[in-house]
Each structure stands twice: as C-alpha cells, then as structure tokens.
Design a protein around this motif. Sequence first.
Motif, mmCIF file in Angstrom:
data_model
loop_
_atom_site.group_PDB
_atom_site.id
_atom_site.type_symbol
_atom_site.label_atom_id
_atom_site.label_comp_id
_atom_site.label_asym_id
_atom_site.label_seq_id
_atom_site.Cartn_x
_atom_site.Cartn_y
_atom_site.Cartn_z
ATOM 1 N N VAL A 216 136.711 27.017 93.857
ATOM 2 C CA VAL A 216 135.662 26.285 93.134
ATOM 3 C C VAL A 216 134.744 25.505 94.065
ATOM 4 C CG1 VAL A 216 135.227 24.486 91.407
ATOM 5 C CG2 VAL A 216 137.052 26.169 91.033
ATOM 6 N N VAL A 217 135.311 24.611 94.847
ATOM 7 C CA VAL A 217 134.474 23.720 95.666
ATOM 8 C C VAL A 217 133.633 24.471 96.689
ATOM 9 C CG1 VAL A 217 134.576 21.909 97.436
ATOM 10 C CG2 VAL A 217 135.774 21.617 95.258
ATOM 11 N N PRO A 218 134.134 25.511 97.370
ATOM 12 C CA PRO A 218 133.250 26.214 98.300
ATOM 13 C C PRO A 218 131.993 26.779 97.621
ATOM 14 C CG PRO A 218 135.520 26.797 98.744
ATOM 15 C CD PRO A 218 135.521 26.004 97.466
ATOM 16 N N VAL A 219 132.134 27.276 96.410
ATOM 17 C CA VAL A 219 130.972 27.798 95.681
ATOM 18 C C VAL A 219 130.051 26.652 95.274
ATOM 19 C CG1 VAL A 219 130.203 29.112 93.663
ATOM 20 C CG2 VAL A 219 132.305 29.773 94.866
ATOM 21 N N LEU A 220 130.637 25.565 94.793
ATOM 22 C CA LEU A 220 129.819 24.418 94.394
ATOM 23 C C LEU A 220 129.050 23.852 95.585
ATOM 24 C CD1 LEU A 220 132.215 22.506 91.968
ATOM 25 C CD2 LEU A 220 130.198 23.862 91.366
ATOM 26 N N ARG A 221 129.683 23.763 96.742
ATOM 27 C CA ARG A 221 128.976 23.267 97.935
ATOM 28 C C ARG A 221 127.749 24.124 98.221
ATOM 29 N NH1 ARG A 221 131.962 19.439 100.569
ATOM 30 N NH2 ARG A 221 134.241 19.681 100.604
ATOM 31 N N LYS A 222 127.947 25.416 98.208
ATOM 32 C CA LYS A 222 126.851 26.333 98.515
ATOM 33 C C LYS A 222 125.749 26.238 97.481
ATOM 34 C CE LYS A 222 125.929 31.267 99.190
ATOM 35 N NZ LYS A 222 126.543 32.632 99.231
#
Length: 359
Positions: free
Chosen positions: A327-333
């Motif tokens: 989740v967080v890696p996609v949200l960061r991007k």
Amino acid sequence: MQFGVFSVGDVAADPITGRTPTEHERIKAMTTIAIKAEEVGMDVFATGEHHNPPFVPSSPTTLLGYVAARTERLILSTSTTLITTNDPVKIAEDYAMLQHLADGRVDLMMGRGNTGPVYPWFGKDIRDGISLAIENYALLRRLWREEAVDWTGRFRTPLQGFTSTPRPLDGVPPFVWHGSIRSPEIAEQAAYYGDGFFANHIYWPKDHFQRLIGIYRERYAHYGHGAPEQAIVGLGGQVYMHRNSQEAVREFRPYFDNSSVYGHGPSLEEMTEQTPLTVGSPQEVIDRTLTFREHFGDYQRQLFFMDGAGLPLKTVLEQLDILGEQVVPVLRKEFSARRAAGVPDAPVHPALGVTGAPA
C-alpha cells in the motif's frame, strides 16, 4: 509525505477468543508494533496519552524513549499530548529530553483528549479546556525558545527567570501538530503559530473535517505563514485489509461489532460508506486514501489506526506487512506525482537532514 501508524493503547477483549490481554502484554505489543512499523518502511509511530482504563499509555515519553533505543529512522510522535492537564514546564523538559535521546526523531501533537474526568484528576476544570490549551501552549513555546522565562498566567504559578532543561536539540524545538476533531479554536491556534494541524480523520464524515481544515488553511494564510496550500496538514485513517475484500469484511466484522466506539451503532457497511474507515483489499485502501487529497488538498502526514478493538498482535503485524509492502509504496508514488508545486515537505528536525534519517 510521511506515512505511519498511531495507537490509542486500548485494552480490549478479542471477540473471537474472548481473551483480554494484560496491561503488560498490551504495552509490549505497542512497542512491537512501533518497531515493526520501521521494519516495513513507515516513517512515523505515534502514541496516545490516557490516564484511565481501558487504556495503557499514560507515559508517552517512557514508551517512545524505549522505542527510540530500538529504532534508527522512525519519527516518534504522540497522537495526543494533553496540553490542558499536563504542566507545560514538564512537557517542555520531557520532550526535549526525548528529542536528545532520539537524535531529533521527535514531534508531538497537542490535544485535549476525549476523557472529561481527566480534568479534575489533574486539578483542572473541563470548562476551561480551550483556555487551558491556549495559555499552556503559549508558555510551552516560550520555554523552548527563551533561555530565561518570566511568566504570569491564569492557570499556574508564576515563573521568574526560569530555564527549562535540557534545551531543545541544537536549539530547535520539536515540531508541533495541533489535533482536533471538533474545535475551530484549535485550528485557529495551529494557524496562528504556523504549526501543523492534524485532523483525526476517523469516525466522522469528510465534510466535518473539510470545514476544520478549511478554517486552518485560510487562517494560516491570514497570519502570513504562506498560501493556504502551503499549510501543514496531517490526517488519520483506519484500515483493515485482506487480498480478498469479502474476506476482509468477514474477518473484521466481529471486531467492529464489539468495538467500544463502533459497536452497537451503524453497521460496518454504513460506517465504511459514511466515514474514512476502509475494509477491503490493498487496492481499495490505496484508492480510498488517494481521495483524501481530493477532499482536503495536498497534505504532509498520513497515520493509520491499526490495532484497536481487541485485534490480536499477530493480526496487526500481518496488517503492517500488507501496508508496508503493498500500500504505502504505491501511495508514496501517487501522492508525489499528484503533488502541486510549492507544497512543503513534512517538517523534520534539521539533525535528520532532508531524508528524515539521522544526519
């Protein structure tokens, strides 16, 4: 943008097994969750402050000091520091000490809490809640920024040439967020000082928080700190995930139905429709969280509530794995790609450098 988790430290029975953890187990679970948060790539762990059952985190600096010794990169924060009932002198000294021990990895969130009886427990009157928040924080700021403070106020004994110790690390106080779920006066206070405003974006519909954040952004600009879009905003949120959304709902429902906050009211389906609570697949959590930017504008910190209502530690750690890996890696991007020009980064202490890690 910073991502992390926050805990209120509630002790609740697991509705599946019927077992209630001991206070010792719950306190140790909170430290395990914080350490796991760093392992899976989170930026922040935040703890609440409560002084009554069924909650255990009565001493946030003790808890965060332990976590500081077990982590290297994680920013240690509070999801409430009771500015109303704590002595601002003690807050100034305790969090400066923690700031030194953690090499600058500290900020804190001022709040009034959600437990009315805490006021008389600490010799205060709940009817003075807003006034206490305003006066105590004004003193706290001076204690961190002035070597010798003369002070006369309404709620504590005067100070004459008082110096709080230790001084903030490198002369830079911890960054302060002001948290509120209902009070425009607190949004105004955050704006006046140019501090951050944290809307604990759970339990209530988005329209409610849009009003509070709108007030904060408008007044932030009014006081000359920058454009409304440059104001420092943080949001809460609550999620429960499974690769299959139907399974997520099935697993989470008994915890929702027996929750001291959610239970015996609107259904799980009604709450996920009307509030930011998201129960489903990782992609559903990504999609829902990205809508927060549409509702509130670009913001700097997203904290997720992961461990309440009796969820067993093993389940919480599994949820953190999903959050950190999927989740967080996609949200960061995605948040980075959509971010407007001129929006500031989340504030960190200069000792951490631009990456948020110790320099």
